[in-house]
Design an enzyme around this catalytic site. Structure first.
Site, PDB file in Angstrom:
ATOM      1  N   SER A 146     -27.838  27.211 -21.474  1.00 40.41           N
ATOM      2  CA  SER A 146     -28.577  27.533 -20.258  1.00 40.41           C
ATOM      3  C   SER A 146     -29.133  28.936 -20.440  1.00 40.41           C
ATOM      4  O   SER A 146     -28.375  29.901 -20.570  1.00 40.41           O
ATOM      5  CB  SER A 146     -27.620  27.477 -19.062  1.00 40.41           C
ATOM      6  OG  SER A 146     -28.270  27.874 -17.880  1.00 40.41           O
ATOM      7  N   LYS A 153     -31.819  24.473 -21.741  1.00 41.91           N
ATOM      8  CA  LYS A 153     -32.104  24.443 -20.300  1.00 41.91           C
ATOM      9  C   LYS A 153     -32.577  25.830 -19.925  1.00 41.91           C
ATOM     10  O   LYS A 153     -31.998  26.824 -20.367  1.00 41.91           O
ATOM     11  CB  LYS A 153     -30.828  24.077 -19.540  1.00 41.91           C
ATOM     12  CG  LYS A 153     -30.738  24.534 -18.092  1.00 41.91           C
ATOM     13  CD  LYS A 153     -29.514  23.902 -17.416  1.00 41.91           C
ATOM     14  CE  LYS A 153     -28.888  24.829 -16.388  1.00 41.91           C
ATOM     15  NZ  LYS A 153     -27.684  24.220 -15.767  1.00 41.91           N
ATOM     16  N   LYS A 182     -33.617  28.392 -16.639  1.00 43.97           N
ATOM     17  CA  LYS A 182     -33.585  28.581 -15.198  1.00 43.97           C
ATOM     18  C   LYS A 182     -35.012  28.811 -14.720  1.00 43.97           C
ATOM     19  O   LYS A 182     -35.776  29.542 -15.374  1.00 43.97           O
ATOM     20  CB  LYS A 182     -32.726  29.803 -14.857  1.00 43.97           C
ATOM     21  CG  LYS A 182     -31.249  29.607 -15.175  1.00 43.97           C
ATOM     22  CD  LYS A 182     -30.635  28.560 -14.264  1.00 43.97           C
ATOM     23  CE  LYS A 182     -29.115  28.552 -14.388  1.00 43.97           C
ATOM     24  NZ  LYS A 182     -28.511  27.573 -13.478  1.00 43.97           N
ATOM     25  N   ASP A 210     -33.543  24.140 -14.511  1.00 42.46           N
ATOM     26  CA  ASP A 210     -32.581  24.179 -13.394  1.00 42.46           C
ATOM     27  C   ASP A 210     -33.090  25.185 -12.369  1.00 42.46           C
ATOM     28  O   ASP A 210     -33.251  26.366 -12.680  1.00 42.46           O
ATOM     29  CB  ASP A 210     -31.197  24.609 -13.918  1.00 42.46           C
ATOM     30  CG  ASP A 210     -30.115  24.593 -12.841  1.00 42.46           C
ATOM     31  OD1 ASP A 210     -30.420  24.259 -11.677  1.00 42.46           O
ATOM     32  OD2 ASP A 210     -28.956  24.925 -13.174  1.00 42.46           O
ATOM     33  N   GLU A 233     -33.084  19.992 -12.665  1.00 40.10           N
ATOM     34  CA  GLU A 233     -31.787  20.094 -11.997  1.00 40.10           C
ATOM     35  C   GLU A 233     -31.937  20.802 -10.652  1.00 40.10           C
ATOM     36  O   GLU A 233     -32.534  21.872 -10.569  1.00 40.10           O
ATOM     37  CB  GLU A 233     -30.838  20.874 -12.921  1.00 40.10           C
ATOM     38  CG  GLU A 233     -29.401  20.961 -12.422  1.00 40.10           C
ATOM     39  CD  GLU A 233     -28.500  21.706 -13.413  1.00 40.10           C
ATOM     40  OE1 GLU A 233     -28.909  21.929 -14.567  1.00 40.10           O
ATOM     41  OE2 GLU A 233     -27.393  22.080 -13.003  1.00 40.10           O
ATOM     42  N   ASP A 261     -26.754  18.976  -8.980  1.00 44.87           N
ATOM     43  CA  ASP A 261     -25.612  19.851  -9.269  1.00 44.87           C
ATOM     44  C   ASP A 261     -24.995  20.232  -7.920  1.00 44.87           C
ATOM     45  O   ASP A 261     -24.078  19.554  -7.424  1.00 44.87           O
ATOM     46  CB  ASP A 261     -26.121  21.065 -10.077  1.00 44.87           C
ATOM     47  CG  ASP A 261     -25.056  22.146 -10.333  1.00 44.87           C
ATOM     48  OD1 ASP A 261     -23.934  22.018  -9.840  1.00 44.87           O
ATOM     49  OD2 ASP A 261     -25.371  23.145 -11.008  1.00 44.87           O
ATOM     50  N   LYS A 276     -19.147  19.483 -12.559  1.00 40.91           N
ATOM     51  CA  LYS A 276     -18.384  20.724 -12.693  1.00 40.91           C
ATOM     52  C   LYS A 276     -17.116  20.502 -11.893  1.00 40.91           C
ATOM     53  O   LYS A 276     -17.183  20.328 -10.671  1.00 40.91           O
ATOM     54  CB  LYS A 276     -19.141  21.907 -12.081  1.00 40.91           C
ATOM     55  CG  LYS A 276     -20.428  22.280 -12.782  1.00 40.91           C
ATOM     56  CD  LYS A 276     -21.162  23.380 -12.026  1.00 40.91           C
ATOM     57  CE  LYS A 276     -22.456  23.760 -12.740  1.00 40.91           C
ATOM     58  NZ  LYS A 276     -23.279  24.692 -11.947  1.00 40.91           N
ATOM     59  N   GLY A 297     -21.803  24.326 -16.494  1.00 43.96           N
ATOM     60  CA  GLY A 297     -21.045  25.536 -16.804  1.00 43.96           C
ATOM     61  C   GLY A 297     -21.192  26.547 -15.696  1.00 43.96           C
ATOM     62  O   GLY A 297     -22.144  26.488 -14.904  1.00 43.96           O
TER      63      GLY A 297
HETATM   64  O1  OSB Z   1     -26.448  25.977 -11.899  1.00 40.91           O
HETATM   65  O2  OSB Z   1     -25.620  25.381 -13.732  1.00 40.91           O
HETATM   66  C1  OSB Z   1     -25.778  26.250 -12.880  1.00 40.91           C
HETATM   67  C2  OSB Z   1     -24.268  29.581 -14.012  1.00 40.91           C
HETATM   68  C3  OSB Z   1     -23.756  30.045 -12.822  1.00 40.91           C
HETATM   69  C4  OSB Z   1     -23.938  29.316 -11.684  1.00 40.91           C
HETATM   70  C5  OSB Z   1     -24.623  28.096 -11.725  1.00 40.91           C
HETATM   71  C6  OSB Z   1     -25.119  27.600 -12.920  1.00 40.91           C
HETATM   72  C7  OSB Z   1     -24.968  28.393 -14.084  1.00 40.91           C
HETATM   73  C8  OSB Z   1     -25.508  28.009 -15.375  1.00 40.91           C
HETATM   74  C9  OSB Z   1     -24.834  28.621 -16.583  1.00 40.91           C
HETATM   75  O3  OSB Z   1     -26.493  27.325 -15.549  1.00 40.91           O
HETATM   76  C10 OSB Z   1     -24.170  27.636 -17.439  1.00 40.91           C
HETATM   77  C11 OSB Z   1     -23.270  28.317 -18.445  1.00 40.91           C
HETATM   78  O4  OSB Z   1     -23.785  28.663 -19.489  1.00 40.91           O
HETATM   79  O5  OSB Z   1     -22.065  28.492 -18.167  1.00 40.91           O
HETATM   80 MG    MG Z   2     -27.137  23.990 -12.083  1.00 43.20          MG
END
Ligand code: OSB
Ligand code: MG
Length: 386
Positions: free
Chosen positions: A135, A161, A163, A188, A213, A238, A262, A290
């Site tokens: 990510s 992925k 953001k 995402d 996402e 999510d 998660k 994650g």
């Molecule tokens: O939305 O998946 C998410 C990190 C913190 C809060 C929400 C998210 C995330 C990530 C990071 O996308 C994923 C990772 O590398 O741990």
């Molecule tokens: Mg997410």
């Protein structure tokens, strides 16, 4: 299995690089580590709440409060035949899934260690390596983004992925497609868009993304269903999926074609297995999300990712992307083919670096059945046996 004592620590660990999402930037990871002790064996659970209530309603302070005053009294000194019985025992407590998960997952680790089996086996896993994706946070520039993606692809990761948020979406995706071709790519939004952005989001359909996402609000199923009808690209939920029942509703409404699991968001491993099985029954693929976990939570995520319907690469990447050094040894590493080996020792199967955990500790409490807990450096709340 009977938990005799719970130790809570609030830890602070610097991140190797800041991580930026549509709801803000983090430089340091602040989280609660739960240790559950029984008969000289300990299990660990990492709480994925943060300092602020932006990803979800929970924070470290709410989790500390709920664990100390409401969860601990319902688990301490109680005989559980199996860790899947822990979540149902917390039914009277509404919400607070991250707090529940931290304790429930420590109970699973403890149970697996007591049975002398690796956690993946206790959970019902079927593979010894998992596919890893990354990510990539919102970057200061498109050039920074391209450099990041190039580095992650070179490291072998199986999918990228990024953001996104309004103002950082089409250009980043176009830049990556122009530079790197048809790599497995997804975005995402962490709930940054509204129903009125449907036409704009539909422009992402031209880029062959694996999925989008959580484009819309953290609680909204109906608008996601409307948006999914408008998009060719699959929606993955999510934030909106807080329980297996929420997933059933979302799938029935056509609000998503993929689900991110998660355990912290839905209350632990027991609920994650239920969600996983439910999705498998509907033909909905899942992948493991994650939350910038330390190696302890990361190891837990790896074990859960061995279940059969985790068919897409997860946000479960190498320790060194996040922490240097990590709290465990050896650190989590990704092989050149973008896979991670599943630890095979008992329980989580990783060794805790107690010295590093101690150094990162900002607050600590020990909770025992029928005892007031001892506190160092902060808040105090009684744990009572029920
Ligand atoms: O939305 O998946 C998410 C990190 C913190 C809060 C929400 C998210 C995330 C990530 C990071 O996308 C994923 C990772 O590398 O741990
Ligand atoms: Mg997410």
């Amino acid at each position: 299995m009977k938990i005799e004592r719970l130790e809570l620590r609030l830890l602070e660990l610097p991140l190797v690089h800041f991580f930026e999402t549509s709801f803000g930037r983090v430089d340091d990871k602040h989280f609660i580590l739960v240790r559950a002790d029984s008969d000289g064996t300990s299990g660990y659970g990492e709480c994925v709440a943060d300092i602020d209530p932006y990803y979800s309603a929970e924070t470290n302070e709410t989790a500390w409060h709920i664990i100390s005053e409401f969860i601990a009294p319902r688990v301490l000194g109680v005989e559980f035949a199996h860790p899947r019985d822990v979540f149902p025992a917390l039914k009277a407590i509404r919400g607070h899934n991250m707090a529940k998960a931290a304790v429930e997952m420590a109970a699973w680790d403890l149970y697996a260690r007591q049975r002398r089996e690796p956690l993946w086996r206790t959970l019902g896993g079927v593979r010894d390596r998992i596919a890893s994706g990354v990510s990539v946070g919102i970057q200061p520039s498109l050039a920074d983004l391209a450099a990041n993606v190039e580095r992650e692809l070179a490291a072998g990761y199986r999918r990228i992925k990024i953001k996104v948020k309004p103002g950082w979406d089409l250009d980043p995706v176009r830049t990556i497609r122009e530079r790197f071709g048809s790599i497995p790519l997804m975005v995402d939004a962490n709930a940054a868009y509204t129903a009125g952005d449907a036409e704009h989001l539909a422009r992402l359909d031209d880029y062959g993304l694996m999925m989008i996402e959580q484009p819309l609000d953290y609680d909204d199923i109906a608008e996601h269903a409307r948006l999914q009808r408008r998009l060719k690209t699959a929606i993955c939920l999510d934030e909106s999926i807080k329980s297996p029942d929420a997933a059933r509703e979302a799938i029935a409404a056509g609000a998503c074609r993929i689900i991110n699991i998660k355990p912290g968001r839905i209350g632990g491993f027991g609920e994650s297995i239920r969600l996983h099985d439910l999705c498998a029954g509907y033909g909905i693929p899942v992948w493991h999300g994650g939350m910038l976990e330390s190696g302890i939570g990361r190891a837990a995520n790896i074990h859960l990712s061995t279940l059969p319907n985790f068919t897409l690469p997860g946000d479960v990447a190498a320790s060194k992307r996040y922490f240097s050094p990590d709290l465990i040894e050896p650190p989590i590493e990704v092989a050149a083919d973008g896979t991670i080996a599943v630890p095979n020792d008992y329980g989580l199967g990783v060794s805790m670096r107690d010295d590093r955990i101690e150094r990162a500790t900002r607050r600590r409490a020990t909770l025992s059945a029928g005892q007031r807990h001892s506190v160092r450096g902060g808040s105090s709340a009684p744990a009572q046996a029920v």
